[in-house]
Scaffold this motif. Structure first.
Motif, PDB file in Angstrom:
ATOM      1  N   GLY A   8       0.794  -1.223   0.000  1.00 40.57           N
ATOM      2  CA  GLY A   8       0.000   0.000   0.000  1.00 40.57           C
ATOM      3  C   GLY A   8       0.828   1.275   0.000  1.00 40.57           C
ATOM      4  N   ARG A   9       2.113   1.149   0.237  1.00 46.00           N
ATOM      5  CA  ARG A   9       2.991   2.324   0.282  1.00 46.00           C
ATOM      6  C   ARG A   9       3.412   2.722  -1.125  1.00 46.00           C
ATOM      7  N   PRO A  10       3.487   4.023  -1.397  1.00 44.24           N
ATOM      8  CA  PRO A  10       4.001   4.455  -2.703  1.00 44.24           C
ATOM      9  C   PRO A  10       5.455   3.999  -2.878  1.00 44.24           C
ATOM     10  N   ALA A  11       5.778   3.549  -4.071  1.00 37.75           N
ATOM     11  CA  ALA A  11       7.149   3.094  -4.370  1.00 37.75           C
ATOM     12  C   ALA A  11       8.115   4.269  -4.305  1.00 37.75           C
ATOM     13  N   GLY A  12       9.318   3.997  -3.799  1.00 43.01           N
ATOM     14  CA  GLY A  12      10.373   5.009  -3.760  1.00 43.01           C
ATOM     15  C   GLY A  12      10.127   6.142  -2.794  1.00 43.01           C
ATOM     16  N   ARG A  13       9.420   5.870  -1.693  1.00 42.65           N
ATOM     17  CA  ARG A  13       9.039   6.953  -0.795  1.00 42.65           C
ATOM     18  C   ARG A  13       9.281   6.662   0.680  1.00 42.65           C
ATOM     19  N   VAL A  14      10.442   6.239   1.049  1.00 46.23           N
ATOM     20  CA  VAL A  14      10.779   6.133   2.474  1.00 46.23           C
ATOM     21  C   VAL A  14      11.719   7.286   2.777  1.00 46.23           C
ATOM     22  N   LYS A  27      11.358   8.014  -9.152  1.00 51.06           N
ATOM     23  CA  LYS A  27      10.362   8.550 -10.085  1.00 51.06           C
ATOM     24  C   LYS A  27       9.161   7.619 -10.263  1.00 51.06           C
ATOM     25  N   ALA A  28       9.149   6.489  -9.581  1.00 53.23           N
ATOM     26  CA  ALA A  28       8.059   5.513  -9.737  1.00 53.23           C
ATOM     27  C   ALA A  28       6.717   6.152  -9.380  1.00 53.23           C
ATOM     28  N   ASP A  29       5.689   5.756 -10.109  1.00 50.79           N
ATOM     29  CA  ASP A  29       4.363   6.329  -9.907  1.00 50.79           C
ATOM     30  C   ASP A  29       3.335   5.220  -9.655  1.00 50.79           C
ATOM     31  N   PHE A  30       3.556   4.442  -8.600  1.00 51.47           N
ATOM     32  CA  PHE A  30       2.608   3.389  -8.217  1.00 51.47           C
ATOM     33  C   PHE A  30       2.811   3.077  -6.742  1.00 51.47           C
ATOM     34  N   SER A  31       1.842   2.383  -6.181  1.00 51.53           N
ATOM     35  CA  SER A  31       1.952   1.890  -4.807  1.00 51.53           C
ATOM     36  C   SER A  31       2.156   0.377  -4.862  1.00 51.53           C
ATOM     37  N   TRP A  32       2.842  -0.126  -3.864  1.00 54.33           N
ATOM     38  CA  TRP A  32       3.118  -1.560  -3.810  1.00 54.33           C
ATOM     39  C   TRP A  32       1.868  -2.338  -3.437  1.00 54.33           C
ATOM     40  N   ASP A  33       1.550  -3.316  -4.250  1.00 52.12           N
ATOM     41  CA  ASP A  33       0.499  -4.272  -3.928  1.00 52.12           C
ATOM     42  C   ASP A  33       1.070  -5.659  -4.211  1.00 52.12           C
ATOM     43  N   GLU A  34       0.259  -6.682  -4.013  1.00 50.67           N
ATOM     44  CA  GLU A  34       0.754  -8.051  -4.192  1.00 50.67           C
ATOM     45  C   GLU A  34       1.225  -8.313  -5.623  1.00 50.67           C
ATOM     46  N   ALA A  45       3.173 -12.633   1.398  1.00 45.62           N
ATOM     47  CA  ALA A  45       2.162 -12.866   2.447  1.00 45.62           C
ATOM     48  C   ALA A  45       2.707 -12.423   3.795  1.00 45.62           C
ATOM     49  N   TYR A  46       3.975 -12.703   4.061  1.00 45.01           N
ATOM     50  CA  TYR A  46       4.600 -12.286   5.314  1.00 45.01           C
ATOM     51  C   TYR A  46       4.640 -10.766   5.421  1.00 45.01           C
ATOM     52  N   LEU A  47       5.065 -10.102   4.353  1.00 42.05           N
ATOM     53  CA  LEU A  47       5.114  -8.631   4.372  1.00 42.05           C
ATOM     54  C   LEU A  47       3.723  -8.042   4.556  1.00 42.05           C
ATOM     55  N   LYS A  48       2.736  -8.669   3.956  1.00 40.37           N
ATOM     56  CA  LYS A  48       1.361  -8.200   4.077  1.00 40.37           C
ATOM     57  C   LYS A  48       0.867  -8.350   5.522  1.00 40.37           C
ATOM     58  N   GLU A  49       1.238  -9.454   6.176  1.00 40.01           N
ATOM     59  CA  GLU A  49       0.870  -9.680   7.585  1.00 40.01           C
ATOM     60  C   GLU A  49       1.397  -8.565   8.492  1.00 40.01           C
ATOM     61  N   LEU A  50       2.542  -8.017   8.130  1.00 44.95           N
ATOM     62  CA  LEU A  50       3.179  -7.000   8.971  1.00 44.95           C
ATOM     63  C   LEU A  50       2.561  -5.619   8.814  1.00 44.95           C
TER      64      LEU A  50
END
Length: 128
Positions: free
Chosen positions: A64-70, A81-88, A122-127
């Motif tokens: 759910g986090r935007p890519a390249g944005r920590v 410059k990525a323009d998407f959010s991380w999903d499965e 699945a593990y990352l999603k659990e967190l």
């Protein structure tokens, strides 16, 4: 003589029976996502914003986090410059071949086994 012959036959039968009675090996359980993360991802990534940065950004709440944005992590120009959010789906494509998702990124890791990618995601999603 007769007793000796019978003894040999009995011994041979016991040998055959002993070899037939082998215990089956237990079926190996595939590693869980947490184990796979520690083995394959934790060298470069943490799961906490409080730990020192490693070669890659922390992956806490990645889904759910935007890519390249920590904040305070220096991303490659292409990933910044990525323009998407991380999903499965994006994570699966990324773990398969990061350069196919965003040409010019520096992540070299690739995971060809779908079941391994699924367990890590699945593990990352659990967190989250």
């Amino acid at each position: 003589m007769r007793g000796v012959g019978l003894g040999l036959c009995t011994a041979m039968v016991l040998v055959v029976r002993a070899s037939d009675a082998q215990m089956p090996l237990p079926v190996a359980k595939p590693p869980d996502g947490a184990t796979l993360f520690r083995q394959q991802c934790a060298v470069c990534h943490t799961l906490s914003l409080s730990e020192p940065m490693r070669q890659g950004p922390p992956l806490v709440k990645i889904v759910g986090r935007p890519a390249g944005r920590v904040e305070s992590f220096k991303y490659s120009e292409a990933l910044a410059k990525a323009d998407f959010s991380w999903d499965e789906v994006k994570l699966d494509a990324w773990l398969t071949n990061p350069q196919a998702v965003i040409p010019g990124v520096v992540m070299a890791y690739r995971q060809g086994k779908p079941e391994t990618r699924t367990a890590i995601i699945a593990y990352l999603k659990e967190l989250n």
